[in-house]
Design a protein around this motif. Sequence first.
Motif, PDB file in Angstrom:
ATOM      1  N   ASP A  66      -4.711   6.792   4.470  1.00 18.80           N
ATOM      2  CA  ASP A  66      -5.287   6.346   5.731  1.00 18.80           C
ATOM      3  C   ASP A  66      -6.505   5.438   5.488  1.00 18.80           C
ATOM      4  O   ASP A  66      -6.682   4.438   6.185  1.00 18.80           O
ATOM      5  N   GLU A  67      -7.309   5.766   4.495  1.00 17.73           N
ATOM      6  CA  GLU A  67      -8.470   4.926   4.168  1.00 17.73           C
ATOM      7  C   GLU A  67      -8.022   3.540   3.696  1.00 17.73           C
ATOM      8  O   GLU A  67      -8.595   2.526   4.094  1.00 17.73           O
ATOM      9  N   GLN A  68      -6.997   3.498   2.845  1.00 19.62           N
ATOM     10  CA  GLN A  68      -6.499   2.214   2.359  1.00 19.62           C
ATOM     11  C   GLN A  68      -5.905   1.397   3.505  1.00 19.62           C
ATOM     12  O   GLN A  68      -6.134   0.198   3.600  1.00 19.62           O
ATOM     13  N   LEU A  69      -5.165   2.043   4.395  1.00 15.98           N
ATOM     14  CA  LEU A  69      -4.603   1.337   5.547  1.00 15.98           C
ATOM     15  C   LEU A  69      -5.715   0.831   6.471  1.00 15.98           C
ATOM     16  O   LEU A  69      -5.604  -0.256   7.041  1.00 15.98           O
ATOM     17  N   ALA A  77       0.828  -1.206   0.000  1.00 20.60           N
ATOM     18  CA  ALA A  77       0.000   0.000   0.000  1.00 20.60           C
ATOM     19  C   ALA A  77       0.863   1.259   0.000  1.00 20.60           C
ATOM     20  O   ALA A  77       0.569   2.227  -0.716  1.00 20.60           O
ATOM     21  N   LEU A  78       1.932   1.246   0.757  1.00 19.29           N
ATOM     22  CA  LEU A  78       2.798   2.427   0.825  1.00 19.29           C
ATOM     23  C   LEU A  78       3.456   2.702  -0.523  1.00 19.29           C
ATOM     24  O   LEU A  78       3.485   3.850  -0.987  1.00 19.29           O
ATOM     25  N   VAL A  79       3.991   1.662  -1.155  1.00 17.35           N
ATOM     26  CA  VAL A  79       4.681   1.869  -2.429  1.00 17.35           C
ATOM     27  C   VAL A  79       3.715   2.311  -3.523  1.00 17.35           C
ATOM     28  O   VAL A  79       4.097   3.069  -4.423  1.00 17.35           O
ATOM     29  N   GLU A  80       2.471   1.888  -3.457  1.00 15.62           N
ATOM     30  CA  GLU A  80       1.466   2.339  -4.428  1.00 15.62           C
ATOM     31  C   GLU A  80       1.300   3.857  -4.403  1.00 15.62           C
ATOM     32  O   GLU A  80       0.920   4.462  -5.402  1.00 15.62           O
ATOM     33  N   GLU A 105       8.235   8.885   4.978  1.00  8.77           N
ATOM     34  CA  GLU A 105       8.203  10.256   4.467  1.00  8.77           C
ATOM     35  C   GLU A 105       7.386  10.269   3.184  1.00  8.77           C
ATOM     36  O   GLU A 105       7.419   9.313   2.408  1.00  8.77           O
ATOM     37  N   VAL A 106       6.638  11.352   3.009  1.00  9.49           N
ATOM     38  CA  VAL A 106       5.740  11.473   1.861  1.00  9.49           C
ATOM     39  C   VAL A 106       5.900  12.850   1.223  1.00  9.49           C
ATOM     40  O   VAL A 106       6.320  13.812   1.870  1.00  9.49           O
ATOM     41  N   GLU A 107       5.550  12.901  -0.044  1.00 12.67           N
ATOM     42  CA  GLU A 107       5.514  14.184  -0.743  1.00 12.67           C
ATOM     43  C   GLU A 107       4.409  15.039  -0.125  1.00 12.67           C
ATOM     44  O   GLU A 107       3.330  14.518   0.178  1.00 12.67           O
ATOM     45  N   PRO A 108       4.639  16.318   0.056  1.00 16.41           N
ATOM     46  CA  PRO A 108       3.618  17.174   0.682  1.00 16.41           C
ATOM     47  C   PRO A 108       2.287  17.199  -0.070  1.00 16.41           C
ATOM     48  O   PRO A 108       1.242  17.414   0.528  1.00 16.41           O
ATOM     49  N   SER A 109       2.303  16.938  -1.371  1.00 15.96           N
ATOM     50  CA  SER A 109       1.075  17.011  -2.160  1.00 15.96           C
ATOM     51  C   SER A 109       0.209  15.750  -2.040  1.00 15.96           C
ATOM     52  O   SER A 109      -0.945  15.746  -2.471  1.00 15.96           O
ATOM     53  N   LEU A 110       0.745  14.684  -1.442  1.00 19.76           N
ATOM     54  CA  LEU A 110      -0.002  13.426  -1.328  1.00 19.76           C
ATOM     55  C   LEU A 110      -1.148  13.563  -0.322  1.00 19.76           C
ATOM     56  O   LEU A 110      -0.952  14.048   0.790  1.00 19.76           O
TER      57      LEU A 110
END
Length: 174
Positions: free
Chosen positions: A152-155, A108-111, A141-146
């Motif tokens: 959170d819904e997918q998790l 899920a994270l890599v998606e 760490e994530v891109e600010p635009s994500l």
Amino acid sequence: MRFFILSFIGDDRPGFVHEITEVVSRCEGNWLESRMIRLGGKFAGLARVSAPSEQAAVLESELSSLAQGRFSLIIKAAGTQASLETKQYTLDILGNDRPGILNEITRALVEHGINLIEVSSSVAPAAMSGVPMFSCSANIEVEPSLSMVVVDEQLSEIADELAIDILLEETLPE
């Protein structure tokens, strides 16, 4: 100054890390950061070290000689990494152990292009029942635009499917 990442695995014994730090010190190096742990009777570590450019080849040679036939050692040159604008989150997972938990989460994270920074996991018996419990704590760490709402819904869907708890929280800058 040259920077290196050391990866080492060997039989757990007193003095193992000291032997490596002694070589780094003798070559005028500096032990900058590390993560080390005993797992399954072995001792494994990752370390970032630096050494003056004129000592770099000597450091690599002496560390390789030390490891020869005694433990596994990988030495990789490390460059400086540009600081990217990202947001940091912690991800905590807890539930009855079963195969595939970490696989589902990392898929899920890599998606979403999310990068793992640090992960620690274990399986231990639950306090009252003794049932094997999987626990994991990760820094990501994530891109600010994500949109983290989508993540959170997918998790949450994964948590429901696997009957585990997943907590995702933004890490505030210090």
